[in-house]
Write a protein that holds these residues in place. Structure first.
Motif, short mmCIF file in Angstrom:
data_model
loop_
_atom_site.label_atom_id
_atom_site.label_comp_id
_atom_site.label_asym_id
_atom_site.label_seq_id
_atom_site.Cartn_x
_atom_site.Cartn_y
_atom_site.Cartn_z
N ALA A 1 45.69 1.31 4.28
CA ALA A 1 45.81 2.73 4.63
C ALA A 1 46.96 2.95 5.61
N ALA A 2 47.11 2.05 6.56
CA ALA A 2 48.22 2.15 7.52
C ALA A 2 49.55 2.00 6.80
N ALA A 3 49.63 1.08 5.85
CA ALA A 3 50.87 0.88 5.09
C ALA A 3 51.20 2.12 4.26
N ARG A 4 50.20 2.75 3.66
CA ARG A 4 50.46 3.97 2.89
C ARG A 4 50.98 5.09 3.79
N SER A 5 50.41 5.20 4.98
CA SER A 5 50.86 6.23 5.92
C SER A 5 52.29 5.99 6.36
N ALA A 6 52.69 4.72 6.40
CA ALA A 6 54.04 4.35 6.82
C ALA A 6 55.02 4.27 5.65
N ALA B 1 54.96 2.32 3.19
CA ALA B 1 55.27 0.91 2.97
C ALA B 1 54.46 0.29 1.84
N ASP B 2 53.40 0.94 1.41
CA ASP B 2 52.49 0.34 0.43
C ASP B 2 53.19 0.00 -0.88
N GLU B 3 54.06 0.88 -1.33
CA GLU B 3 54.70 0.68 -2.63
C GLU B 3 55.54 -0.58 -2.66
N PHE B 4 56.42 -0.77 -1.67
CA PHE B 4 57.28 -1.95 -1.71
C PHE B 4 56.50 -3.22 -1.40
N ILE B 5 55.43 -3.12 -0.61
CA ILE B 5 54.63 -4.31 -0.31
C ILE B 5 53.96 -4.82 -1.58
N ARG B 6 53.47 -3.90 -2.41
CA ARG B 6 52.80 -4.33 -3.65
C ARG B 6 53.78 -4.94 -4.65
N ARG B 7 55.06 -4.68 -4.47
CA ARG B 7 56.06 -5.29 -5.36
C ARG B 7 56.43 -6.71 -4.93
N LEU B 8 56.00 -7.12 -3.75
CA LEU B 8 56.27 -8.48 -3.28
C LEU B 8 55.47 -9.49 -4.12
N PRO B 9 55.91 -10.75 -4.18
CA PRO B 9 55.25 -11.75 -5.05
C PRO B 9 53.74 -11.82 -4.90
N GLN B 10 53.23 -11.87 -3.69
CA GLN B 10 51.77 -11.91 -3.46
C GLN B 10 51.28 -10.66 -2.75
N GLY B 11 52.03 -9.58 -2.83
CA GLY B 11 51.59 -8.34 -2.21
C GLY B 11 51.39 -8.50 -0.71
N TYR B 12 50.24 -8.07 -0.25
CA TYR B 12 49.94 -8.13 1.19
C TYR B 12 49.77 -9.57 1.68
N GLU B 13 49.59 -10.51 0.79
CA GLU B 13 49.44 -11.91 1.18
C GLU B 13 50.75 -12.68 1.13
N THR B 14 51.85 -11.98 0.89
CA THR B 14 53.16 -12.62 0.89
C THR B 14 53.53 -13.06 2.30
N VAL B 15 53.92 -14.33 2.43
CA VAL B 15 54.35 -14.84 3.73
C VAL B 15 55.82 -14.48 3.93
N LEU B 16 56.12 -13.83 5.04
CA LEU B 16 57.47 -13.39 5.32
C LEU B 16 58.32 -14.52 5.89
N GLY B 17 59.64 -14.36 5.77
CA GLY B 17 60.54 -15.32 6.37
C GLY B 17 60.61 -15.14 7.87
N ILE C 1 57.02 -1.63 8.13
CA ILE C 1 55.90 -2.50 8.51
C ILE C 1 55.60 -2.32 9.99
N SER C 2 56.66 -2.16 10.79
CA SER C 2 56.45 -1.92 12.22
C SER C 2 55.72 -0.60 12.46
#
Length: 426
Positions: free
Chosen positions: A284-289, A291-307, A321-322
């Motif tokens: 919900a916080a990501a949608r408000s920011a 950010a939800d759309e691009f996060i879901r496009r990541l390889p593992q979505g919200y479980e993607t480990v960032l660099g 994300i901030s």
């Protein structure tokens, strides 16, 4: 008695070498700390190092620091070896003296060879713990040198101390008041002078001014990253120094221009301020920011480990994300350090939309460099040389044709002095 004669030389040797061993070990720890600091700084700024072709100089600095550490280690080792050699020489001399006296008595017939061997066996049993005790000080002094460095850090007095009588900050309406604030970073250099500023609950103040005017210093007073020399900062009429640091900072969310993300999952980064948050709350916080759309496009979505530091994301994605992190904390006071200044127009528009939603019901302090941020403020605060020179609604300040009016015209492109633009906007 002859066997006990080795104790005074060992004690004297110990007394002469205790302090040098401690000092050499301490110096070694200091230099080692500087080397690790250099490595950390270089790796954190590796892009800058490569961009400005400073690899050779950086390597030279590392080599010099490593050589300095090697010299310090050898100096420490030399002192320890000298002590061990002298202590060992004392016990060896004692053993040799016993052999000479015992052999002489055996040749004279006053002592049997078996008696000499038995005595030497006892002597070895006596010298073994003595050697152990004698060889312990180098290890102890090396540990003492390390402990001294650790204690220096642990005993360092924090610049911002929590009062023993501090209480928990529970409910916050959001009234923020700076009262005759004077503050700086060095005793002879004041950054802010006699600053008076009041924000009502839910109000947004945009702080503008040239570089060095004191904008960051002003907002840093709210979470008590530093305390005023004179005056006070209060929330709902109570000096913030009356509250515990943890409870105060829990009520404040910060979105900075330089976003720091950890090499963890996206969900963990968003929930950094609320580790126990449910996944539904994170989303919900990501949608408000936005950010939800691009996060879901990541390889593992919200479980993607960032660099490291979020290097695998774009600047706009890191900022969103901030902002999602700030949404999730639901803090009643929000500090924004112009999170849109380095972004393209499309990304900026998305972030402004997210920030507009984020400020709802919150008292907001924003360091502003762009009209996209300032135009949504209830009041504008113009800082110059550490003092508030203008303060009021944006429309009123534009009509007054003062410093903010010039800033507005520069940003709108109505005037085009490049030199003035760089000063006014910064």
């Amino acid at each position: 008695l002859l066997s006990l004669a080795v104790i005074p030389p060992i004690v004297i040797t110990l007394r002469l070498h205790m302090k040098p061993m401690l000092e050499r070990s301490y110096e070694q720890q200091q230099i080692e700390g500087r080397l690790y600091s250099l490595v950390e700084q270089t790796l954190s700024a590796i892009v800058i190092v490569k961009t400005f072709r400073r690899e050779t100089e950086t390597e030279r600095s590392f080599r010099d620091s490593a050589r300095e550490l090697l010299d310090a280690t050898l100096a420490s080792t030399r002192v320890q070896l000298r002590f061990k050699v002298l202590a060992g020489l004392a016990t060896a001399s004692g053993t040799a003296a016993i052999l000479w006296v015992g052999g002489s008595h055996a040749l004279d017939g006053r002592l049997t060879i078996g008696g000499v061997l038995v005595f030497l066996t006892y002597l070895r049993g006596f010298y073994a713990p003595l050697n152990t005790i004698a060889y312990a000080p180098p290890t102890v002094q090396q540990a003492a040198g390390s402990a001294r460095r650790v204690l220096e850090v642990l005993e360092h007095e924090p610049e911002v101390a929590e009062r023993p009588s501090a209480v928990e900050l529970n409910h916050v309406n959001g009234r923020l008041h700076f009262e005759n604030v004077h503050v700086g970073y060095e005793p002879d250099r004041t950054i802010l002078h006699a600053v008076d500023l009041e924000l009502e609950p839910g109000e947004m103040a945009a702080i503008v001014g040239r570089t060095g005017a004191g904008k960051t210093t002003l907002v840093s007073l709210v979470p008590r990253f530093l305390d005023p020399w004179e005056g006070r900062v209060s929330i709902d009429g109570t000096d913030i120094r009356e509250f515990t640091l943890a409870s105060l900072r829990k009520k404040i969310a910060i979105v900075s221009q330089d976003v720091f993300l950890f090499p963890r999952t996206v969900a963990e980064n968003i929930a950094y301020g609320r580790p126990g948050a449910e996944m539904a709350e994170v989303e919900a916080a990501a949608r408000s920011a936005q950010a939800d759309e691009f996060i879901r496009r990541l390889p593992q979505g919200y479980e993607t480990v960032l660099g490291e530091r979020g290097a695998t994301l774009s600047g706009g994605e890191r900022q969103r994300i901030s902002i999602a992190r700030a949404f999730l904390t639901a803090a009643p006071i929000l500090i924004l350090d112009e999170p849109t200044s380095a972004l393209d127009t499309e990304t900026e528009a998305m972030l402004v939309q997210a920030l507009t939603a984020l400020r709802h019901g919150r008292t907001v302090l924003v360091i502003a460099h762009r009209l996209s941020t300032v135009k949504n403020a209830d009041k504008v605060v113009v800082l110059e040389d550490g003092q508030i020179v203008e303060c009021g609604p944006p429309a009123d300040l534009i009509a007054a044709r003062g410093r903010y009016s010039r800033f507005h015209m520069l940003q709108s492109g109505l005037i085009g002095d490049d030199r003035t633009v760089s000063v006014a906007v910064e």
